[in-house]
Design an enzyme around this catalytic site. Structure first.
Site, PDB file in Angstrom:
ATOM      1  N   SER A 288      94.675  29.765  33.565  1.00 54.06           N
ATOM      2  CA  SER A 288      94.319  28.920  32.430  1.00 54.06           C
ATOM      3  C   SER A 288      95.475  28.862  31.425  1.00 54.06           C
ATOM      4  O   SER A 288      96.578  28.470  31.775  1.00 54.06           O
ATOM      5  CB  SER A 288      93.024  29.446  31.798  1.00 54.06           C
ATOM      6  OG  SER A 288      92.497  28.545  30.874  1.00 54.06           O
ATOM      7  N   ASP A 351      87.311  21.407  38.162  1.00 52.46           N
ATOM      8  CA  ASP A 351      87.670  22.159  36.956  1.00 52.46           C
ATOM      9  C   ASP A 351      88.310  21.210  35.948  1.00 52.46           C
ATOM     10  O   ASP A 351      89.434  20.740  36.159  1.00 52.46           O
ATOM     11  CB  ASP A 351      88.639  23.282  37.316  1.00 52.46           C
ATOM     12  CG  ASP A 351      88.947  24.201  36.152  1.00 52.46           C
ATOM     13  OD1 ASP A 351      88.578  23.858  35.004  1.00 52.46           O
ATOM     14  OD2 ASP A 351      89.568  25.258  36.380  1.00 52.46           O
ATOM     15  N   HIS A 402      85.908  27.434  36.563  1.00 50.24           N
ATOM     16  CA  HIS A 402      87.172  27.841  35.945  1.00 50.24           C
ATOM     17  C   HIS A 402      87.400  29.354  36.044  1.00 50.24           C
ATOM     18  O   HIS A 402      88.378  29.863  35.521  1.00 50.24           O
ATOM     19  CB  HIS A 402      87.164  27.410  34.469  1.00 50.24           C
ATOM     20  CG  HIS A 402      88.488  27.531  33.780  1.00 50.24           C
ATOM     21  ND1 HIS A 402      89.607  26.816  34.169  1.00 50.24           N
ATOM     22  CD2 HIS A 402      88.888  28.295  32.728  1.00 50.24           C
ATOM     23  CE1 HIS A 402      90.621  27.125  33.375  1.00 50.24           C
ATOM     24  NE2 HIS A 402      90.214  28.030  32.502  1.00 50.24           N
TER      25      HIS A 402
END
Length: 473
Positions: A288, A351, A402
């Protein structure tokens, strides 16, 4: 046609030219070839009856086909240790013929770096009453073991890395921003060097956890990186929030921590110099937001030439990006490619974070008909590197799209092809097929955009609730 050593069968044992061949049946094994027209692997299984050895009086010049049958071949991938193919696994050939089907060795390495990355989450202390709040719960010597990393002795953690968000989300209290632990630097041990084939320097970056980090993620504007003081390159632009997190320091105090960037460049320079006489790699793993920091560090190392070695090959710099957003513009992408930075992006098609920033204006909208550059192309966000695509979605647990652990487990799930749909993605697949029957192409595209926007809104709503009700500052 060239064979793919990464998918060859281990049963093949070649004969050398001039070697006496016994008159019996020999299995020439399975050879995987690339069919350029269908982009599929062709598996050819053959066996022949070896001819009798001719007398000297009947000898004639061998034909090209008979010579090929006797030429020694490259050993199969299953018998090739990682130490022989590590440069390819690190992306020297942009992972050609390694993604689909996924090479077992590459699968193993993605999983290994994903597990090393997971320690950056497991070690992070989010308990406000703890004396280690916003720091790592464990010491450098015990972090990997306490995090449950397989073979924790394979790497030694050499430095903890801290980042300071340049954002004050509570201006009334006017408290200075605190640095928080975001990852670590580690180097492979002497024993693991034999297995890896080189000295591996690893840097891991966790993703967003605290409120100021979420705010940094939302600063979606491009700004020149200007990381090389001798050549600012104003055309190389990156997302301002990520750059701020990378370059900000605890400036409120003269005893404050250096920026994340200064900590990293100092430690990597030290390790590269320490092991300068060995084969070496620099591997950056991020999830991320951490993936964005890994991109910036990789570019920074290569731009400053920290991976250059006089008279020898450059030290390869590779990013393994899990669920990473876009980081910069087309200028950033091109410069990373010029510098030889390799990026493997592991993404989930469901995602929404991997679609940001630049949900609309991105690499897919910068050219008209794929030919004519549009005026705003230099301001479009663009992904860097090669993509390994996963496909999973759980309507009962939407945040899993995610989640790092889910990514790692899906990498290890058998995949028949790059279009494989996970079992838990039945709802998404049903939506696509139904829309094809009921709506024309233009309306289907609008529905897909709305569906993706709904998922993004759900995640953003979760973030908003987190910021409202959690007291993590």
């Amino acid at each position: 046609m060239a064979t793919n050593i990464f998918t060859q069968s281990p049963n093949y044992s070649p004969f050398l030219i001039g070697e006496k061949i016994p008159q019996q049946k020999h299995n020439l094994g399975h050879i995987s070839l690339s069919d350029k027209t269908s982009n599929k692997k062709l598996v050819i299984s053959s066996s022949i009856m070896a001819p009798p050895i001719p007398s000297s009086s009947s000898l004639s010049p061998p034909s090209s086909s008979s010579m090929v049958a006797h030429l020694p071949r490259a050993p199969p991938a299953s018998s090739l240790p990682l130490s022989r193919v590590w440069r390819e696994i690190q992306g020297s050939n942009n992972w050609e013929n390694l993604i689909d089907p996924l090479s077992p060795i590459l699968q193993q390495e993605i999983t290994r770096y994903g597990n090393l990355l997971s320690a950056s989450y497991k070690g992070f202390d989010l308990n406000p009453s703890s004396k280690r709040y916003l720091n790592c719960k464990y010491g450098k010597k015990s972090l990997l073991k306490e995090s449950g990393i397989y073979d924790p002795d394979g790497y030694q953690v050499t430095k903890y890395i801290y980042a300071t968000p340049d954002i004050n989300i509570n201006p009334i209290q006017n408290e200075p921003n605190r640095a928080r632990w975001i990852g670590y630097v580690a180097v492979s041990s002497d024993d693991s060097v034999k297995r890896l084939g080189r000295r591996d320097i690893v840097v891991t970056f966790r993703g967003t956890v605290t409120n100021p980090e979420w705010m940094a993620n939302l600063m979606s504007s491009l700004t020149p990186a200007r990381l090389d003081p001798h050549n600012p390159r104003p055309d190389v632009k990156v997302e301002s929030g990520f750059l701020s997190l990378y370059t900000s320091s605890e400036s409120e105090s003269k005893f404050g921590l250096e920026s994340c960037r200064e900590q990293l460049l100092s430690e990597i320079s030290r390790l590269v110099n320490k092991y300068k006489d060995e084969d070496m790699s620099i591997t950056l793993a991020g999830h991320s937001m951490g993936s964005s920091l890994a991109h910036l560090l990789a570019y920074d190392i290569a731009e400053l030439g920290l991976n250059k070695r006089r008279g020898e090959k450059d030290v390869p710099v590779t990013v393994f990006s899990f669920a990473g957003p876009r980081v910069g513009n087309l200028g950033f992408k091109k410069r990373c490619e010029e510098l030889g930075v390799k990026v493997l992006r592991i993404t989930n098609v469901n995602d929404p974070i991997t679609k940001l920033p630049g949900f609309l204006f991105n690499e897919n909208f910068r050219a008209l008909g794929g030919v004519y550059e549009l005026p705003w192309s230099c301001s479009c966000y663009t992904h860097v590197g090669v993509e390994l695509t996963l496909d999973f979605f759980d309507v009962q647990n939407i945040s899993c799209v995610h989640d790092l652990d889910t990514y790692i487990s899906l990498v290890n799930r058998p995949r028949s092809s790059k279009s494989t749909v996970a079992e838990d993605n039945f709802g998404s697949n049903f939506f696509n097929k139904t829309s094809q029957m009921m709506f024309p192409k233009g309306q289907r595209r609008a529905l897909r955009l709305r569906n993706a926007a709904t998922k993004a809104a759900y995640l953003i709503g979760s973030v908003s609730n987190h910021m409202m009700y959690c007291n993590i500052f």
